[in-house]
Design an enzyme around this catalytic site. Structure first.
Site, short mmCIF file in Angstrom:
data_model
loop_
_atom_site.label_atom_id
_atom_site.label_comp_id
_atom_site.label_asym_id
_atom_site.label_seq_id
_atom_site.Cartn_x
_atom_site.Cartn_y
_atom_site.Cartn_z
N CYS A 65 94.87 26.13 30.51
CA CYS A 65 93.90 27.19 30.18
C CYS A 65 94.57 28.55 30.17
CB CYS A 65 92.76 27.18 31.19
SG CYS A 65 91.44 28.37 30.80
N CYS A 69 91.27 32.87 36.00
CA CYS A 69 90.27 32.80 37.07
C CYS A 69 90.93 32.34 38.37
CB CYS A 69 89.16 31.84 36.67
SG CYS A 69 88.40 32.22 35.07
N CYS A 72 90.34 28.77 40.01
CA CYS A 72 90.42 27.57 39.17
C CYS A 72 91.82 26.95 39.18
CB CYS A 72 90.00 27.90 37.74
SG CYS A 72 89.94 26.45 36.66
N CYS A 109 77.81 15.84 31.79
CA CYS A 109 78.29 17.20 31.56
C CYS A 109 79.69 17.12 30.96
CB CYS A 109 78.31 17.98 32.86
SG CYS A 109 76.70 18.07 33.67
N CYS A 142 75.02 17.86 28.54
CA CYS A 142 75.25 19.29 28.72
C CYS A 142 76.71 19.58 28.35
CB CYS A 142 74.99 19.70 30.16
SG CYS A 142 75.30 21.45 30.53
N CYS A 202 72.19 26.47 31.76
CA CYS A 202 72.63 26.08 33.10
C CYS A 202 73.65 27.11 33.54
CB CYS A 202 73.23 24.68 33.04
SG CYS A 202 74.00 24.12 34.58
N ARG A 272 71.33 22.73 41.92
CA ARG A 272 72.29 21.62 42.00
C ARG A 272 73.40 21.94 42.99
NH1 ARG A 272 74.55 21.05 36.56
NH2 ARG A 272 72.39 20.47 36.14
#
Length: 406
Positions: A65, A69, A72, A109, A142, A202, A272
């Site tokens: 990626c 972040c 992460c 998901c 999702c 979400c 959740r």
């Protein structure tokens, strides 16, 4: 406790608590913790009964990626040793999803690392959605693909996606401390794009990154204004090789207070318990089911979760039941997109038009840190040890030849 009676009454009416009340929940003592759980549990049962929705993650593309972040393990320059692979083929993703669905999940998901999808990526995911839905009647899908460009949410909706996930993660004032390659406003824009396309939005948060109580309340109130149908509450998994690897700031009691606060602010929304519940709630996980009505089954994107069989046993032992594909998750007033608190059409509590306590226009007067005094004995949120033994990089499931945990 007057505070809890007030919050229960407001939750049953879908009325937004004040910031002072939300902060006071986070400041309650350990002696009062079971009372807090019981109070928030009344609100949870009012809108969701004793049902627990199961969700299953499929990591379509892992690692590599370009974003930075800090929380992460897939970030730019990560040295975590996670699985790294490019896009799964539709049949591979469908096969991975089948394990979770067989375990009782009703929502899949589909997640991919990266800043956001290209149009070609949207085509890939669209084919994957079709493959999963062709094989599994009634399944919800999702997508979680990062920042969306104009028109991409509509294309995902046309392909059969039911929802789109994009978390705010933390408060606007501290967002730049965890990510510099995109902004908080970028994330809000993507959630709004999902809403506008007719996708169920979400969006949630990550707790445990060193944020203050005020930051937690800020992000939950911002989520309330965005009006997602589901709010995932992640507890930071401090993975070695990430900048936040040393941030062990959570206790089981702290996690329960956070979940209770989210439930009071978002009473009729799917709350959740997401990443990190096994690491930070540990043996207190069953208590969290009295606050949240949804969990992930099995493993997460890059780390291992509790065994799927153990999840199902926990739900049954705690006196809850797995929500079936024939059951509607949201309360009727939300599922039918009618008026009332929490809908876009409402002009009352928690709507974009509301002013006063909890809105961006409130100026931070009500509910400051000094006004949220603890009730009872001081709480003991001091973390005494880092539970690195509970953090394991995922080595099975999607992207491997080993059977998934579901």
């Amino acid at each position: 406790m007057d505070l809890l009676n007030t919050l229960v009454d407001k939750g049953l009416r879908r009325e937004l608590p004040t910031r002072e009340e939300a902060l006071a929940v986070l400041a309650t003592s350990d002696d009062d913790l079971l009372d807090v759980v019981a109070a928030a549990g009344k609100v949870r049962r009012q809108w969701f009964g004793r049902r627990v929705k199961l969700n299953y993650l499929v990591n379509l593309k892992s690692g590599l990626c370009p974003e930075d972040c800090n929380y992460c393990s897939q970030r730019l320059g990560s040295t975590t040793g996670i699985l790294k692979y490019t896009w799964l083929k539709p049949d591979e993703a469908s096969q991975a999803a089948a394990a979770g669905l067989a375990g009782g999940a009703k929502r899949v998901c589909l997640v991919a690392s990266g800043r956001g999808p290209t149009d070609r990526d949207v085509d890939r995911v669209s084919k994957t959605i079709k493959a999963i839905k062709d094989e599994n009647e009634g399944v919800e899908v999702c997508a979680c693909l990062g920042l969306l460009s104009d028109g991409q949410a509509e294309r995902l909706r046309e392909a059969g996606a039911d929802a789109y996930n994009h978390n705010l993660n933390t408060s606007e004032s501290t967002y730049a401390d965890i990510t510099t390659t995109h902004t908080y406003a970028d994330r809000v824009d993507t959630v709004n794009k999902a809403h506008a396309a007719g996708l169920s939005a979400c969006s949630g948060l990550i707790a445990g990154m060193g944020e203050s109580d005020e930051d937690l309340v800020d992000v939950v109130y911002s989520l309330r204004e965005l009006d997602p149908d589901s709010v995932p509450v992640n507890f930071l998994i401090p993975v070695e090789g990430t900048p936040l690897a040393k941030e062990w700031n959570l206790t089981p009691q702290r996690c329960l207070r956070i979940l209770a606060m989210v439930r009071f602010v978002c009473p009729d929304v799917e709350v959740r318990i997401a990443g990190g519940r096994e690491v930070h709630l540990r043996t207190m996980q069953p208590l969290a089911l009295h606050l949240a009505n949804s969990i992930f089954l099995g493993d997460y994107l890059t780390t291992e979760g509790q065994a799927g069989k153990a999840d199902l046993e926990m739900i049954a032992d705690a006196g809850f039941e797995v929500e079936g594909t024939d059951q509607v998750t949201l309360p009727e007033h939300r599922a039918t997109a009618g008026g009332g608190c929490g809908s876009h059409e409402s002009a009352g509590c928690g709507s974009h038009e509301s002013a006063g306590c909890g809105s961006h226009d409130s100026g931070g007067v009500c509910g400051t840190a000094d006004s949220a005094a603890p009730v009872g004995e001081p709480r003991t949120d001091q973390v005494t040890e880092a539970r690195t033994d509970l953090v394991a990089v995922r080595r099975r499931g999607a992207g491997t030849d080993l059977a998934p945990n579901a």
